[in-house]
Design a protein around this motif. Sequence first.
Motif, PDB file in Angstrom:
ATOM      1  N   ASN A  70       0.803  -1.215   0.000  1.00  0.00           N
ATOM      2  CA  ASN A  70       0.000   0.000   0.000  1.00  0.00           C
ATOM      3  C   ASN A  70       0.842   1.274   0.000  1.00  0.00           C
ATOM      4  N   VAL A  73       3.600   3.839  -4.922  1.00  0.00           N
ATOM      5  CA  VAL A  73       2.788   4.570  -5.896  1.00  0.00           C
ATOM      6  C   VAL A  73       2.992   3.902  -7.256  1.00  0.00           C
ATOM      7  N   ASN A 101      -4.977  -0.419  -1.831  1.00  0.00           N
ATOM      8  CA  ASN A 101      -4.758   0.880  -1.197  1.00  0.00           C
ATOM      9  C   ASN A 101      -3.541   1.617  -1.737  1.00  0.00           C
ATOM     10  N   HIS A 103      -1.463   3.930  -4.183  1.00  0.00           N
ATOM     11  CA  HIS A 103      -1.908   5.103  -4.939  1.00  0.00           C
ATOM     12  C   HIS A 103      -1.436   5.047  -6.390  1.00  0.00           C
ATOM     13  N   THR A 135       2.411  12.545  -6.585  1.00  0.00           N
ATOM     14  CA  THR A 135       1.453  11.512  -6.180  1.00  0.00           C
ATOM     15  C   THR A 135       1.438  11.355  -4.668  1.00  0.00           C
ATOM     16  N   TYR A 136       2.616  11.337  -4.050  1.00  0.00           N
ATOM     17  CA  TYR A 136       2.662  11.282  -2.585  1.00  0.00           C
ATOM     18  C   TYR A 136       2.067  12.555  -1.972  1.00  0.00           C
ATOM     19  N   ASP A 138      -0.392  14.291  -3.251  1.00  0.00           N
ATOM     20  CA  ASP A 138      -1.844  14.095  -3.339  1.00  0.00           C
ATOM     21  C   ASP A 138      -2.331  13.153  -2.238  1.00  0.00           C
ATOM     22  N   LYS A 139      -1.537  12.134  -1.960  1.00  0.00           N
ATOM     23  CA  LYS A 139      -1.899  11.189  -0.898  1.00  0.00           C
ATOM     24  C   LYS A 139      -2.017  11.908   0.437  1.00  0.00           C
ATOM     25  N   GLY A 144      -5.674  11.883  -3.431  1.00  0.00           N
ATOM     26  CA  GLY A 144      -5.020  10.864  -4.235  1.00  0.00           C
ATOM     27  C   GLY A 144      -6.001   9.858  -4.820  1.00  0.00           C
ATOM     28  N   ARG A 146      -6.516   5.902  -5.587  1.00  0.00           N
ATOM     29  CA  ARG A 146      -6.016   4.590  -5.202  1.00  0.00           C
ATOM     30  C   ARG A 146      -6.412   3.536  -6.235  1.00  0.00           C
ATOM     31  N   LYS A 159     -12.843  12.207  -7.441  1.00  0.00           N
ATOM     32  CA  LYS A 159     -11.479  12.434  -6.947  1.00  0.00           C
ATOM     33  C   LYS A 159     -10.616  13.148  -7.989  1.00  0.00           C
TER      34      LYS A 159
END
Length: 427
Positions: A70, A73, A101, A103, A135-136, A138-139, A144, A146, A159
């Motif tokens: 999880n 990315v 989970n 991303h 991307t991280y 956004d998480k 983000g 998933r 999203k």
Amino acid sequence: MPALVLLGAQWGDEGKGKATDLLGGSVDYVVRYQGGNNAGHTVVVGDQKYALHLLPSGILSPGCTPVIGNGVVVDPSVLLSELSGLNARGVDTSKLLISGNAHIITPYNVTVDKVTERFLGKRKIGTTGRGIGPTYADKINRVGIRVQDLYDESILTQKVEAALDVKNQMLTKLYNRRAIAVEQVVEELLEYADKLRPYVADTVLVLNQALEDDKVVLFEGGQGTLLDIDHGTYPFVTSSNPTAGGACTGAGVGPTKISRVIGILKAYTTRVGSGPFPTELFDADGEALRRIGGERGVTTGRDRRCGWFDAVIARYATRVNGLTDFFLTKLDVLTGWDEIPVCVAYEIDGRRVEELPYSQTDFHHAKPVYEYLPGWSEDITKAKSFSDLPKNAQNYVKALEEMSGAPISAIGVGPGRDETIEINSFL
């Protein structure tokens, strides 16, 4: 049976793929727990060389289940391309599991990564431009996408709309770029849904059940300790936690289930991208290390910056990861030097410092303090035991072990799977 973490103890590119592959035949699961396709592993099996970017190295070991956790990315196009390439070479990839989970790296994450890095100019971080950092971000910002969102078009659309509300403002008004259409992104992402579906699983449940059933699980870090977002040479770092603690959050297993933490150390030091590097060489020695060691990034194709071994960094890696063992790689590259410098401390503003400086400013100004160890000229690539090594090579390994603070349990003396001296079993 043990749960093991295997990670880079320098700035990445230490040879983690070879170490993972060496253990692959003895473990049941190999898990990538962070990073994305900005991490590359080269694995040599016989006369075949495999360059892996997103897939765990265990994908090459029959009977081993590779898992993307999880904390990773995932760029779906890169993943599917990598799977296709391995299938074409006769590698069975059907056992792969991907966390629902994890991303997704979207097209707009890649765009933002590239334009931001160009905008920074001389202050750029040296990213791979593959959308990892955005991307991280956004998480963390809770916008983000998933893997599981690919299977609910309504949620996916909402999203993407939320993410692009802000990003399109930035792209058009700050960077003078075209806005990105929500429908286009949703359509592209939905195309991956059926292709990824056979691999998607509740990997947290799978891994914890495996450990309860006494299976051996190996957690494989990408990049290296000094690129950790919290414990690395910030801001010249990656956007995740390659350190041992990242295995718990990035795979969903508790720290009490991990029994061994193995750090991969190159017999010298390399770095890709920007940032401080105290032992970096700009002379013929640096070029020789680059040429003999084949120091070119697996993922980026960029030449790696090369320097002598840094024991200060190794001690730091031992401490922040709780390392129980080291795997020393590429010892063979040092063959031919009359003497080999090893950085044992730094000089900072006239002071001798033996631990990694807490201050970013101090680390930027750190100058290496070297000790010189006798070299060797004998070919060591055929060595099968520690006693087969020339005396000076043995002494070099012993010195690095003493300086680094953890036992060296294996030594790489060549690129091949079988060109490894095992001193103590990891299992």
